[in-house]
Design an enzyme around this catalytic site. Structure first.
Site, PDB file in Angstrom:
ATOM      1  N   ASP A 134       0.831  -1.213   0.000  1.00  0.00           N
ATOM      2  CA  ASP A 134       0.000   0.000   0.000  1.00  0.00           C
ATOM      3  C   ASP A 134       0.862   1.258   0.000  1.00  0.00           C
ATOM      4  O   ASP A 134       0.667   2.173   0.808  1.00  0.00           O
ATOM      5  CB  ASP A 134      -0.934   0.025   1.219  1.00  0.00           C
ATOM      6  CG  ASP A 134      -1.655  -1.293   1.430  1.00  0.00           C
ATOM      7  OD1 ASP A 134      -2.031  -1.927   0.430  1.00  0.00           O
ATOM      8  OD2 ASP A 134      -1.846  -1.681   2.597  1.00  0.00           O
ATOM      9  N   GLU A 179     -11.344  -0.485  -3.440  1.00  0.00           N
ATOM     10  CA  GLU A 179     -10.593   0.130  -2.354  1.00  0.00           C
ATOM     11  C   GLU A 179      -9.366   0.831  -2.906  1.00  0.00           C
ATOM     12  O   GLU A 179      -9.095   0.800  -4.116  1.00  0.00           O
ATOM     13  CB  GLU A 179     -10.181  -0.918  -1.316  1.00  0.00           C
ATOM     14  CG  GLU A 179      -9.208  -1.965  -1.837  1.00  0.00           C
ATOM     15  CD  GLU A 179      -8.843  -3.018  -0.801  1.00  0.00           C
ATOM     16  OE1 GLU A 179      -9.564  -3.159   0.206  1.00  0.00           O
ATOM     17  OE2 GLU A 179      -7.813  -3.708  -1.002  1.00  0.00           O
TER      18      GLU A 179
END
Length: 389
Positions: free
Chosen positions: A61, A237
């Site tokens: 991420d 997401e």
């Protein structure tokens, strides 16, 4: 848009978002060349070295912010899910070997005690902010969005103050907040489960009253609907936004976090009402996927930055070097940060290409088999900040 969070806008400039943001990126890099006539000893424009991939191992991420001080600031999810880390370098490749500091650790009990995920660092109004996901230590799946603030010009110094939970319309599973400005308005985009919906998370957008408070409507931009968005889990997401060529492009990630993980794309005209879901067109096919030829699997949760030349767009993302995973993919620590040039097609839309192969020197490096802290990375001293922000 990670290159221009804290750069002033010129109110007299033409309303061309792609040109305006491109100039801001160049200013941030110190790469606007002076006119050669009458100027002696002009500094050459930095030339980016070929990227070394993986750039940072065992960091998922990833978020890279290039600031006006000429540094790249890097943060990402640590596989232990217990802390927020920060690195700094004047070059992208330098982030791979830069000292890493732990600037915040999870609470032993209560709120922010588990699942410290997907931090992003932004400079807003002369202060630093980190958005991240966390859950209570006693209820680890009650994940929400939280905010840290640091008023010091150097984010490795000063105090990181907990601004608390960023409240949305519901107390439901929510994560992956990112913020950007467009035409003088600051927005937050994030992923959240909507009560009564048969999905895990959808993508949401809201205006912001300040860096930790939403204001007005909260609108759903996308929900998992295509087969490629619903493998393992029904997930949209990890949104990230870049403005070019008169349009805003919002990438996002879909499906489970194994080799099925991939990236989708929403597109809006820069002159449209971003808070109207009808302004956003959704690509029916993924734009960035696993690749057997380059042996990169589950590419996703990206951000955008700019190369050292201040002009070349760069895609930042994570991927694994193998397809098969034993057990829950969330327990596999080998999602590595990667970077590559982001291309642009003749029609002005982004050309993501495929996830590039590993740099030869890193191919064959043994993966981590557990989630023990990596040696030599925690609490390392960062290089001093010499330039004002």
């Amino acid at each position: 848009m990670s290159r221009d969070n804290d750069l002033p806008e010129n109110p007299h400039a033409p309303e061309d978002p792609s040109r305006r943001l491109l100039l801001k990126g160049a200013l941030a890099a110190g790469a606007l060349a002076a006119t050669t006539a009458g100027v002696a000893h002009a500094a050459p424009t930095p030339k980016a070295a070929p990227y070394v991939n993986p750039l940072v191992r065992n960091r998922a991420d990833p978020h890279i912010h290039r600031h006006a001080d000429g540094h790249y600031y890097f943060t990402a999810t640590a596989p232990e899910y217990d802390r927020i880390i920060l690195r700094r370098s004047r070059t992208l490749n330098g982030l791979g070997t830069a000292a890493e500091s732990v600037i915040w650790t999870k609470h032993a009990t209560g709120a922010m005690g588990a699942h410290i995920w997907a931090p992003e660092i932004h400079r807003i109004g002369g202060k630093w902010y980190i958005y991240f996901a966390a859950a209570p230590a006693e209820s680890v799946w009650d994940i929400r969005i939280w905010v840290l603030e640091n008023a010091h010009r150097d984010p490795f110094k000063g105090t990181w103050t907990e601004r608390g939970q960023l409240k949305t319309a519901w107390e439901t599973f929510s994560l992956d907040a990112t913020t950007f400005t467009h035409r003088g308005t600051r927005y937050l985009a994030w992923a959240q489960h909507e009560p009564g919906m048969g999905n895990n998370t959808a993508l949401w957008l809201s205006r912001m009253a300040n860096p930790w408070t939403l204001t007005g409507a909260q609108v759903r931009l996308s929900t998992p609907e295509y087969d490629w968005e619903c493998i393992g889990y029904k997930v949209n997401e990890g949104p990230s936004v870049i403005c070019r060529n008169g349009r805003l492009f919002m990438t996002y990630s879909a499906s489970a976090t194994d080799f099925n993980y991939c990236m989708g794309l929403l597109t809006a005209d820069a002159a449209s009402d971003l808070m109207d879901p009808a302004s956003w067109a959704k690509s029916p096919t993924p734009v960035f996927t696993s690749n057997d030829t380059t042996k990169q699997y589950g590419p996703g949760h990206n951000s955008f930055t700019v190369a050292e030349d201040g002009r070349t767009d760069v895609l930042v993302y994570h991927a694994r070097q193998y397809k098969e995973i034993v057990g829950d993919p969330l327990n596999d620590p080998n999602r590595h940060t990667r970077v590559q040039k982001l291309g642009w097609k003749a029609d002005g839309t982004p050309d993501f290409g495929i996830p590039v192969a590993d740099t030869a020197a890193t191919t064959g490096t043994a993966p981590m088999t557990g989630t023990a802290p990596m040696t030599g990375t925690a609490d390392s001293a960062a290089a001093p900040l010499k330039e004002s922000s």
